[in-house]
Every structure is written in structure tokens, then in C-alpha cells.
Design a protein around this motif. Structure first.
Motif, PDB file in Angstrom:
ATOM      1  N   ILE A  87      43.912  21.254  28.646  1.00 37.06           N
ATOM      2  CA  ILE A  87      43.329  22.132  29.661  1.00 37.06           C
ATOM      3  C   ILE A  87      42.911  23.468  29.056  1.00 37.06           C
ATOM      4  O   ILE A  87      43.586  24.000  28.183  1.00 37.06           O
ATOM      5  CB  ILE A  87      44.313  22.330  30.842  1.00 37.06           C
ATOM      6  CG1 ILE A  87      43.549  22.660  32.126  1.00 37.06           C
ATOM      7  CG2 ILE A  87      45.403  23.323  30.536  1.00 37.06           C
ATOM      8  CD1 ILE A  87      42.789  21.503  32.712  1.00 37.06           C
ATOM      9  N   VAL A  88      41.759  23.963  29.518  1.00 37.32           N
ATOM     10  CA  VAL A  88      41.193  25.228  29.036  1.00 37.32           C
ATOM     11  C   VAL A  88      40.996  26.160  30.226  1.00 37.32           C
ATOM     12  O   VAL A  88      40.611  25.729  31.318  1.00 37.32           O
ATOM     13  CB  VAL A  88      39.848  24.997  28.314  1.00 37.32           C
ATOM     14  CG1 VAL A  88      39.286  26.321  27.790  1.00 37.32           C
ATOM     15  CG2 VAL A  88      40.012  24.001  27.170  1.00 37.32           C
ATOM     16  N   PHE A  89      41.247  27.462  29.999  1.00 37.45           N
ATOM     17  CA  PHE A  89      41.032  28.509  30.994  1.00 37.45           C
ATOM     18  C   PHE A  89      39.942  29.443  30.465  1.00 37.45           C
ATOM     19  O   PHE A  89      40.024  29.918  29.333  1.00 37.45           O
ATOM     20  CB  PHE A  89      42.317  29.326  31.205  1.00 37.45           C
ATOM     21  CG  PHE A  89      43.546  28.516  31.541  1.00 37.45           C
ATOM     22  CD1 PHE A  89      43.928  28.319  32.863  1.00 37.45           C
ATOM     23  CD2 PHE A  89      44.326  27.962  30.531  1.00 37.45           C
ATOM     24  CE1 PHE A  89      45.071  27.579  33.168  1.00 37.45           C
ATOM     25  CE2 PHE A  89      45.468  27.229  30.827  1.00 37.45           C
ATOM     26  CZ  PHE A  89      45.839  27.035  32.147  1.00 37.45           C
ATOM     27  N   TRP A  90      38.934  29.740  31.298  1.00 40.88           N
ATOM     28  CA  TRP A  90      37.904  30.674  30.835  1.00 40.88           C
ATOM     29  C   TRP A  90      37.339  31.483  31.996  1.00 40.88           C
ATOM     30  O   TRP A  90      37.575  31.193  33.166  1.00 40.88           O
ATOM     31  CB  TRP A  90      36.798  29.957  30.068  1.00 40.88           C
ATOM     32  CG  TRP A  90      35.907  29.025  30.856  1.00 40.88           C
ATOM     33  CD1 TRP A  90      34.707  29.304  31.408  1.00 40.88           C
ATOM     34  CD2 TRP A  90      36.141  27.629  31.128  1.00 40.88           C
ATOM     35  NE1 TRP A  90      34.171  28.186  32.006  1.00 40.88           N
ATOM     36  CE2 TRP A  90      35.027  27.152  31.844  1.00 40.88           C
ATOM     37  CE3 TRP A  90      37.194  26.751  30.820  1.00 40.88           C
ATOM     38  CZ2 TRP A  90      34.934  25.828  32.274  1.00 40.88           C
ATOM     39  CZ3 TRP A  90      37.092  25.440  31.247  1.00 40.88           C
ATOM     40  CH2 TRP A  90      35.978  24.985  31.955  1.00 40.88           C
ATOM     41  N   ASP A  91      36.585  32.528  31.632  1.00 41.19           N
ATOM     42  CA  ASP A  91      35.953  33.418  32.602  1.00 41.19           C
ATOM     43  C   ASP A  91      34.551  32.905  32.897  1.00 41.19           C
ATOM     44  O   ASP A  91      33.752  32.713  31.973  1.00 41.19           O
ATOM     45  CB  ASP A  91      35.905  34.847  32.034  1.00 41.19           C
ATOM     46  CG  ASP A  91      35.451  35.870  33.058  1.00 41.19           C
ATOM     47  OD1 ASP A  91      34.347  35.716  33.617  1.00 41.19           O
ATOM     48  OD2 ASP A  91      36.197  36.844  33.283  1.00 41.19           O
ATOM     49  N   LYS A  92      34.242  32.691  34.168  1.00 42.47           N
ATOM     50  CA  LYS A  92      32.935  32.145  34.535  1.00 42.47           C
ATOM     51  C   LYS A  92      31.796  33.067  34.134  1.00 42.47           C
ATOM     52  O   LYS A  92      30.680  32.612  33.856  1.00 42.47           O
ATOM     53  CB  LYS A  92      32.878  31.904  36.049  1.00 42.47           C
ATOM     54  CG  LYS A  92      33.770  30.787  36.554  1.00 42.47           C
ATOM     55  CD  LYS A  92      33.680  30.691  38.077  1.00 42.47           C
ATOM     56  CE  LYS A  92      34.591  29.598  38.619  1.00 42.47           C
ATOM     57  NZ  LYS A  92      34.571  29.547  40.098  1.00 42.47           N
ATOM     58  N   ARG A  93      32.060  34.381  34.111  1.00 44.33           N
ATOM     59  CA  ARG A  93      30.988  35.334  33.813  1.00 44.33           C
ATOM     60  C   ARG A  93      30.609  35.328  32.332  1.00 44.33           C
ATOM     61  O   ARG A  93      29.432  35.256  31.983  1.00 44.33           O
ATOM     62  CB  ARG A  93      31.400  36.735  34.242  1.00 44.33           C
ATOM     63  CG  ARG A  93      31.650  36.872  35.743  1.00 44.33           C
ATOM     64  CD  ARG A  93      32.436  38.129  36.069  1.00 44.33           C
ATOM     65  NE  ARG A  93      33.781  38.106  35.466  1.00 44.33           N
ATOM     66  CZ  ARG A  93      34.692  39.044  35.638  1.00 44.33           C
ATOM     67  NH1 ARG A  93      34.414  40.102  36.386  1.00 44.33           N
ATOM     68  NH2 ARG A  93      35.880  38.940  35.059  1.00 44.33           N
ATOM     69  N   SER A  94      31.583  35.403  31.493  1.00 40.91           N
ATOM     70  CA  SER A  94      31.318  35.478  30.047  1.00 40.91           C
ATOM     71  C   SER A  94      31.288  34.107  29.381  1.00 40.91           C
ATOM     72  O   SER A  94      30.712  33.949  28.301  1.00 40.91           O
ATOM     73  CB  SER A  94      32.383  36.338  29.368  1.00 40.91           C
ATOM     74  OG  SER A  94      33.657  35.701  29.433  1.00 40.91           O
ATOM     75  N   ASN A 158      36.821  34.504  39.363  1.00 40.78           N
ATOM     76  CA  ASN A 158      36.006  34.247  38.174  1.00 40.78           C
ATOM     77  C   ASN A 158      36.680  33.279  37.206  1.00 40.78           C
ATOM     78  O   ASN A 158      36.145  32.998  36.140  1.00 40.78           O
ATOM     79  CB  ASN A 158      35.704  35.561  37.455  1.00 40.78           C
ATOM     80  CG  ASN A 158      34.833  36.475  38.296  1.00 40.78           C
ATOM     81  OD1 ASN A 158      33.779  36.068  38.768  1.00 40.78           O
ATOM     82  ND2 ASN A 158      35.287  37.699  38.506  1.00 40.78           N
ATOM     83  N   LEU A 159      37.846  32.765  37.588  1.00 43.96           N
ATOM     84  CA  LEU A 159      38.549  31.821  36.732  1.00 43.96           C
ATOM     85  C   LEU A 159      37.900  30.442  36.804  1.00 43.96           C
ATOM     86  O   LEU A 159      37.600  29.938  37.890  1.00 43.96           O
ATOM     87  CB  LEU A 159      40.020  31.711  37.153  1.00 43.96           C
ATOM     88  CG  LEU A 159      40.854  30.659  36.407  1.00 43.96           C
ATOM     89  CD1 LEU A 159      40.998  31.024  34.933  1.00 43.96           C
ATOM     90  CD2 LEU A 159      42.230  30.503  37.068  1.00 43.96           C
ATOM     91  N   ALA A 160      37.687  29.861  35.641  1.00 43.10           N
ATOM     92  CA  ALA A 160      37.282  28.451  35.541  1.00 43.10           C
ATOM     93  C   ALA A 160      38.355  27.706  34.764  1.00 43.10           C
ATOM     94  O   ALA A 160      38.889  28.221  33.774  1.00 43.10           O
ATOM     95  CB  ALA A 160      35.943  28.316  34.845  1.00 43.10           C
ATOM     96  N   VAL A 161      38.682  26.519  35.229  1.00 44.74           N
ATOM     97  CA  VAL A 161      39.683  25.671  34.587  1.00 44.74           C
ATOM     98  C   VAL A 161      39.081  24.281  34.419  1.00 44.74           C
ATOM     99  O   VAL A 161      38.403  23.782  35.329  1.00 44.74           O
ATOM    100  CB  VAL A 161      40.969  25.587  35.434  1.00 44.74           C
ATOM    101  CG1 VAL A 161      41.960  24.620  34.814  1.00 44.74           C
ATOM    102  CG2 VAL A 161      41.611  26.956  35.593  1.00 44.74           C
ATOM    103  N   GLY A 162      39.344  23.663  33.280  1.00 46.67           N
ATOM    104  CA  GLY A 162      38.821  22.318  33.113  1.00 46.67           C
ATOM    105  C   GLY A 162      39.343  21.635  31.869  1.00 46.67           C
ATOM    106  O   GLY A 162      39.938  22.273  30.993  1.00 46.67           O
TER     107      GLY A 162
END
Length: 498
Positions: A87-94, A158-162
Motif C-alpha cells: 500500500i502507498v500513501f500520497w498527496d493528490k495535489r503533488s 487530499n490523501l490518496a491511497v492505493g
């Protein structure tokens, strides 16, 4: 939409490496790019990777392959296959990662999964997702990240997880947030017959807004210009489902076993999700045109990674090829038995606290006996799964093996002998990449169906015929050894009784 060319580019992002392979329409390999992936182990039982490194190395390997194939103009479509559950966590904006990726092997959430199990939540989860409450799956990893990494929690809306497919597509496209049904089905958050399960999202504290849209495994999914001219992404599947497709497991009973870092056995189950009374997993085999096919799965957490451990950390061999030579140099294991529970035991035990062990050592034991026992340990786990599948009424009609470890002839023949089943190994053992190419070919219209793709692309096979042996004594000893590593999970290991 298709790209201008007639080739299929596959991105194969695994646990130990990221590769890109360009296939032609007959399954021939035109070009390959490869980069190793490093894992980090900050605490016992924890396994992490750097998502930004995964992205950079994936892009580099894909560009190597595209250049080797003559340039992006030759590529009709892209397929993606990947390590699942990571699993990865990232910022939708950047689009930048906020924390390390928590790898599928990671066991840090064993206690929290145990508490949820004790609270009676596992039947609900199993009914909806076909999975179990175990650290292996993504849901508890997401919950841990939200609770322990301030940067993740602070991202808010703004959190994206996938999973890894989702992360790569987001970066390849500059913001398309999708995951196919095979990968989504491994999160423990997706209803096998529907979409994200709101009740389970609430149970794990996962915001629905952070999760991707669930899409087909084949079709016009997205488009990338990362290689120059726009190329459609037309195929996605988790590595094990992709391998089953690459092995043409399209009829009930067709079974594939991938022996890579871990070992994963899938049996095709048809149009309805199977149920298991033996702690096997129901999962999505693929989704095309909105219609799903299902499979029953059993997992070995450790297979090839045991050879890597013996080679790199213990220093018993210089190259993995030596393992087969050593195993063949002795007539049997000399009473040595290896239980490779380095990250716990998978199906049918699902024991996160079990530890690896070597039994039966004497002054006469050599490294050849240990390597033979290590390979036999992988086969013994496969036999254990065959028993569990049969008890669930799902018998293996055929066994097709792949993955790097499947190139070992000793392993393939021992599987045939112990299972009492003919074993087929394709000339190209990298079936996951081939399955992703087949999906991409169907998705962009090169092939009318997966069956047509298999007819055109599936390679020749080597067949291992079972020899008459009595495996009952060996399996009885194996059962005792497994019982021993489960009896004392946090202290010393008592040897199995003779």
C-alpha cells in the motif's frame, strides 16, 4: 483507442525488482528493461519500500524496454501487473508519496488484526471480501499508516491511497486514480460482488475519498504520455491473477502455482465467488466488460525469498542455481526438515506469529541436506494447500507452474511426485507479464477474448509426470513440524516428536 504500433508493453512491478517487457502478438519477447527494488526492515516483521524509488525505477525500466523495441511508436498498448496488497500513501495535489510503502509481507498489524478477530469481525469481512483478518491484506496497513504517520493523517481530503497498480497509473497519467478489480479485491475493503464496502471502510477508519475508482482489468483504462506519444493503458491485474491468465486458467479446476518471492496457488472457480471452510481465499480472477470471474487462492508467504536468505544473509551459496545441484547431490534430506515461516504461515493456518525453523540436524547434516529440505518445504506447503482445496470441494484438474523458482527442475519433479499430478511449466516462466500482455491485447482490440489471446501467445510447456512414491510419511513429519513452530511463537521451539 490504440497506440500507433503493434507491440504490447508490460510493466511488471514486483517485490524484488521492477521490469518492463515488450511482447509481440505471438507472445515473443522483443525487449526487456530491469531494475532491482530494495526493501527496508526498520523493525522485526516490518517490510517497507520507497514509493518514489519504485516509480523512478519503473519508469527507467520501461524506457529501457521501449527503446530496445524501437521506440514508443511501436507500442499499441500498456499492461500493468504488480505485487499485490502493498500500500502507498500520497498527496493528490503533488502526486508525491507521503510515507514508505508498507509491503505485503509486513506483519506490523498482527496485534490489531487479532483484536478485530477477537471482537468477532472476521466472519463479516470474509463474507464480503472472501479474505481473512490478517496483516497480509491492505486494510490494516492503511489503518496503521493513518494512525501512526502524521503526514498521512494531515493530508485529509487530499490523501490518496492505493496498491502499486494504482500508484503507477496515477504517476503515469498525472492524476487518474483507479485500481482494477483484481487488486481492489486484495485490500479487504472490496465486496466481491460490488464496490468498496462502506462498513469495512468504517471498521478500519479508511476514508472512502482516498480510495480509487474500481475499473475493469481490460479496456481503455487511461492514457499516458510518459514515453512521448500518447499510449493507452489497456490491461491491469495483480501479479497472481495475471499469472493465472498467462497460464490460460480459464476453466474451473485449472490451477496455477507461482513460485517467486512467495508461493501463490489459484484455482479458477467460474462466475460465482467460492466459499472456504479451510481458510482459503476467494478473489477476483479478472473483470472484463463489468463481469467478474473468480478464483480460490492459497498463499505461501515464503518460497524464493528463502533461497535468497540462504544465499545473501547466510552465505551458503553464491548463486541460486546452486540450490538444485545441492539438492540432487544427496538421495534425501537426511531427516532435515525446514519450515520457512520467516514472515508467519499463510494458508491454511494464517498464523502471523509462527517462526521459521530447521529440524532434524545431526553431525552428519550438510548444506546439501538443508537445501534439499528447503526445497521440499516449499513442496510440502503446496501439498498442504492441495488438501485444503480438496476439502473445500475444489479439486485441481491440472497444475501449471511459473515464477523464477519454477525453473528449478528438482522442485517441479518433486511437486509432481508429491501431488500425484502432472505439472506443466511454460518455456517462458514469467506468466504474470504474459497475462498482463494478454489483458492489454484484449483491452486495445488486438484480441477478441482472453481465450484468443492465449491461443496466440501462450508458449510451449515442459511436462513433469508423477512417479509412484509414498509421500504420507513426509507429510506426517511436516504436520508435526508445523505444529511445533506454532506451539511456541514467542519463545524457544520444541522439536517435533518422531
Amino acid at each position: 483507442m490504440t497506440g500507433a504500433g503493434d507491440l504490447l508493453l508490460v510493466i511488471d512491478e514486483g517485490t524484488t525488482s521492477t521490469r518492463a517487457i515488450v511482447f509481440d502478438a505471438t507472445g515473443g519477447i522483443v525487449a526487456i528493461g530491469h531494475e532491482p527494488i530494495e526493501s527496508h526492515y526498520p523493525q522485526p516483521g516490518w517490510v517497507e519500500q520507497d514509493p518514489e524509488k519504485i516509480w523512478q525505477l519503473t519508469l527507467a525500466s520501461a524506457r529501457q524496454a521501449v527503446e530496445g523495441a524501437g521506440g514508443p511508436e511501436r507500442v499499441a498498448a500498456i499492461g500493468i501487473t504488480n505485487q499485490r496488497e502493498t500500500i502507498v500513501f500520497w498527496d493528490k495535489r503533488s502526486g508525491r508519496a507521503l510515507a514508505p510503502a508498507i509491503v505485503w509481507q509486513d506483519r506490523r498489524t498482527a496485534d490489531s488484526c487479532g483484536r478485530l478477530r477477537d471482537a468477532g469481525h472476521e466472519p463479516e469481512l470474509q463474507t464480503s471480501t472472501g479474505l481473512l483478518l490478517d496483516p497480509y491484506f491492505s486494510a490494516s496497513k492503511i489503518a496503521w499508516g493513518l494512525a501512526n504517520w502524521p503526514e498521512v493523517a494531515a493530508a485529509g481530503v487530499n490523501l490518496a491511497v492505493g496498491t502499486i497498480d494504482c500508484w503507477l497509473i496515477y504517476r503515469l497519467t498525472g492524476g487518474v486514480h483507479v485500481s482494477d478489480a483484481t487488486n481492489a479485491s486484495r485490500t479487504a475493503l472490496m465486496d466481491l460482488k460490488g464496490g468498496w464496502d462502506e462498513g469495512l471502510c468504517d471498521l478500519f477508519g479508511v476514508p472512502r475519498s482516498a480510495l480509487p475508482d474500481i475499473c475493469d482489468s481490460a479496456g481503455e483504462i487511461a492514457t499516458t504520455d510518459a514515453f512521448g506519444p500518447p499510449i493507452p493503458i489497456c490491461g491491469i491485474a495483480g501479479d497472481q491473477q495475471a499469472a493465472a491468465i498467462g497460464q490460460a486458467c480459464f476453466a474451473p479446476g485449472n490451477t496455477k502455482a507461482t513460485y517467486g518471492t512467495g508461493g501463490f496457488i489459484l484455482t479458477h472457480a467460474g462466475r460465482e465467488p467460492p466459499s472456504s471452510g479451510n481458510r482459503l481465499l476467494s478473489t477476483v480472477a479478472w473483470q472484463v466488460g463489468g463481469e467478474r470471474r473468480y478464483a480460490l487462492e492459497g498463499s505461501l508467504f515464503v518460497a524464493g525469498s528463502m533461497m535468497q536468505w540462504l544465499r545473501d544473509l547466510v552465505g551458503m551459496i553464491a548463486t541460486s542455481d546452486e540450490s538444485e545441484l545441492l539438492a540432487r547431490s544427496v538421495p534425501d534430506s537426511g531427516g532435515v526438515m525446514v519450515v520457512p515461516a520467516f514472515t508467519g504461515l499463510g494458508a491454511p493456518h494464517w498464523d502471523a506469529e509462527a517462526k521459521g525453523a530447521v529440524f532434524g540436524l545431526t553431525l552428519g547434516s550438510t548444506r546439501a541436506h538443508i537445501f534439499r529440505a528447503a526445497l521440499e518445504g516449499v513442496v510440502n506447503q503446496s501439498c498442504e494447500l492441495q488438501r485444503a482445496f480438496a476439502a473445500d470441494g475444489v479439486n485441481w484438474s491440472s497444475l501449471r507452474i511459473d515464477g523464477g523458482m519454477a525453473a528449478n527442475d528438482f522442485l517441479a519433479q518433486d511437486l509432481a511426485d508429491m501431488l500425484g499430478l502432472a505439472v506443466e511449466r511454460p518455456a517462458n516462466v514469467e506468466s504474470s507479464a504474459l497475462g498482463a500482455a494478454m489483458l492489454a491485447g484484449v483491452g486495445c482490440g488486438v484480441f477478441a477474448s482472453l481465450a484468443d489471446a492465449a491461443t496466440a501467445m501462450r508458449p510451449d510447456v515442459t511436462r513433469f509426470t508423477p512417479r509412484p512414491i509414498d509421500g504420507a510419511v513426509r507429510m506426517a513429519a511436516w504436520d508435526r513440524a508445523v505444529g511445533a513452530v506454532r506451539m511456541v511463537p514467542r519463545g524457544g521451539i520444541e522439536p517435533p516428536t518422531p
